[in-house]
Design a protein around this motif. Structure first.
Motif, mmCIF file in Angstrom:
data_model
loop_
_atom_site.group_PDB
_atom_site.id
_atom_site.type_symbol
_atom_site.label_atom_id
_atom_site.label_comp_id
_atom_site.label_asym_id
_atom_site.label_seq_id
_atom_site.Cartn_x
_atom_site.Cartn_y
_atom_site.Cartn_z
ATOM 1 N N ASN A 30 -36.362 6.574 0.194
ATOM 2 C CA ASN A 30 -35.321 7.467 -0.249
ATOM 3 C C ASN A 30 -35.099 8.327 -0.338
ATOM 4 O OD1 ASN A 30 -31.987 6.216 -1.358
ATOM 5 N ND2 ASN A 30 -33.328 7.500 -3.258
ATOM 6 N N ILE A 31 -35.612 9.394 0.016
ATOM 7 C CA ILE A 31 -34.699 10.726 0.278
ATOM 8 C C ILE A 31 -34.572 10.373 2.150
ATOM 9 C CG2 ILE A 31 -35.647 13.176 1.022
ATOM 10 C CD1 ILE A 31 -37.434 12.984 -1.852
ATOM 11 N N LYS A 32 -35.432 10.493 3.014
ATOM 12 C CA LYS A 32 -35.269 10.091 3.780
ATOM 13 C C LYS A 32 -34.153 8.993 4.597
ATOM 14 C CE LYS A 32 -40.245 10.316 5.427
ATOM 15 N NZ LYS A 32 -41.394 9.142 5.501
ATOM 16 N N SER A 33 -33.338 7.767 3.360
ATOM 17 C CA SER A 33 -32.962 7.041 3.527
ATOM 18 C C SER A 33 -31.112 7.969 3.845
ATOM 19 C CB SER A 33 -32.775 5.826 2.780
ATOM 20 O OG SER A 33 -31.573 4.923 3.046
ATOM 21 N N GLN A 34 -31.072 8.310 2.640
ATOM 22 C CA GLN A 34 -30.139 9.479 2.176
ATOM 23 C C GLN A 34 -29.572 10.289 3.396
ATOM 24 O OE1 GLN A 34 -27.758 8.726 -0.186
ATOM 25 N NE2 GLN A 34 -29.347 7.211 -0.381
ATOM 26 N N ALA A 35 -30.569 11.171 3.662
ATOM 27 C CA ALA A 35 -30.896 12.766 4.526
ATOM 28 C C ALA A 35 -29.981 11.298 6.384
ATOM 29 C CB ALA A 35 -31.994 12.828 5.190
ATOM 30 N N ALA A 36 -30.846 10.096 6.480
ATOM 31 C CA ALA A 36 -30.393 9.950 7.553
ATOM 32 C C ALA A 36 -28.833 9.196 7.459
ATOM 33 C CB ALA A 36 -31.029 8.386 7.448
ATOM 34 N N LYS A 37 -28.428 9.226 7.012
ATOM 35 C CA LYS A 37 -26.559 8.222 6.334
ATOM 36 C C LYS A 37 -26.206 9.773 5.989
ATOM 37 C CE LYS A 37 -27.849 4.851 3.814
ATOM 38 N NZ LYS A 37 -28.803 3.620 2.493
ATOM 39 N N LEU A 38 -26.829 10.738 6.542
ATOM 40 C CA LEU A 38 -25.957 11.739 6.512
ATOM 41 C C LEU A 38 -25.589 12.158 8.004
ATOM 42 C CD1 LEU A 38 -26.277 13.457 2.965
ATOM 43 C CD2 LEU A 38 -24.386 12.722 3.477
ATOM 44 N N GLU A 39 -26.279 12.375 8.608
ATOM 45 C CA GLU A 39 -26.612 12.837 9.895
ATOM 46 C C GLU A 39 -25.195 12.080 10.971
ATOM 47 O OE1 GLU A 39 -29.010 13.867 11.578
ATOM 48 O OE2 GLU A 39 -30.125 13.791 10.083
ATOM 49 N N ILE A 40 -24.384 13.213 11.339
ATOM 50 C CA ILE A 40 -23.780 13.105 12.104
ATOM 51 C C ILE A 40 -23.510 12.792 13.002
ATOM 52 C CG2 ILE A 40 -21.960 14.467 13.141
ATOM 53 C CD1 ILE A 40 -21.669 15.884 10.397
ATOM 54 N N ARG A 46 -30.323 6.789 13.282
ATOM 55 C CA ARG A 46 -31.528 7.424 11.991
ATOM 56 C C ARG A 46 -31.473 6.233 11.300
ATOM 57 N NH1 ARG A 46 -35.566 9.054 11.053
ATOM 58 N NH2 ARG A 46 -36.052 11.300 9.473
ATOM 59 N N VAL A 47 -30.656 5.523 10.604
ATOM 60 C CA VAL A 47 -30.969 4.772 9.431
ATOM 61 C C VAL A 47 -31.768 3.968 9.701
ATOM 62 C CG1 VAL A 47 -29.226 3.561 8.318
ATOM 63 C CG2 VAL A 47 -28.531 5.322 8.148
ATOM 64 N N ALA A 48 -31.321 3.032 11.058
ATOM 65 C CA ALA A 48 -32.312 1.795 11.880
ATOM 66 C C ALA A 48 -33.842 2.432 11.647
ATOM 67 C CB ALA A 48 -31.886 1.611 12.890
ATOM 68 N N GLU A 49 -33.997 3.884 12.063
ATOM 69 C CA GLU A 49 -35.236 4.409 11.863
ATOM 70 C C GLU A 49 -35.834 4.441 10.704
ATOM 71 O OE1 GLU A 49 -35.099 8.068 14.056
ATOM 72 O OE2 GLU A 49 -35.139 7.135 15.951
ATOM 73 N N VAL A 50 -35.525 4.228 9.398
ATOM 74 C CA VAL A 50 -35.567 5.212 8.019
ATOM 75 C C VAL A 50 -36.165 3.681 7.542
ATOM 76 C CG1 VAL A 50 -34.896 5.700 6.691
ATOM 77 C CG2 VAL A 50 -35.320 7.302 8.102
ATOM 78 N N ASP A 51 -34.752 2.383 7.955
ATOM 79 C CA ASP A 51 -35.625 1.351 7.518
ATOM 80 C C ASP A 51 -36.449 -0.020 7.728
ATOM 81 O OD1 ASP A 51 -32.826 1.948 5.757
ATOM 82 O OD2 ASP A 51 -31.625 0.219 7.379
ATOM 83 N N GLU A 52 -36.568 0.669 8.885
ATOM 84 C CA GLU A 52 -38.013 0.218 9.814
ATOM 85 C C GLU A 52 -39.427 0.551 9.083
ATOM 86 O OE1 GLU A 52 -38.125 0.152 13.871
ATOM 87 O OE2 GLU A 52 -36.616 -0.294 13.930
#
Length: 78
Positions: A30-40, A46-52
């Motif tokens: 979840n920490i990685k997911s939240q960070a990916a969602k904040l990427e500019i 990035r979100v797809a990578e973390v979801d995988e």
């Protein structure tokens, strides 16, 4: 098989799966997911990578299908 029938009828097929996680693994992801969602830059990638990372070793629990009609003029465009 039902999935073959769904495809033959031109339906959009959706698969449902589950996985049991312990809280530590979920919290780390979840920490990685939240960070990916904040990427500019490259947010979607990035979100797809973390979801995988979390979408592995899933247990298939079912499938369903829905009619997904083409929007106006899509057939002409194709």
């Amino acid at each position: 098989m039902y999935v073959d029938k769904f495809a033959e009828e031109g339906l959009r097929t959706l698969f449902l799966a589950e996985k049991t996680l312990d809280m530590k693994i979920y919290d780390e992801w979840n920490i990685k997911s939240q960070a990916a969602k904040l990427e500019i830059v490259n947010r979607e990638e990035r979100v797809a990578e973390v979801d995988e990372l979390i979408e592995t070793d899933l247990e298939l629990i079912g499938a369903t299908a829905i009619e997904d009609r083409l929007q106006d003029e899509v057939a002409d465009t194709i």
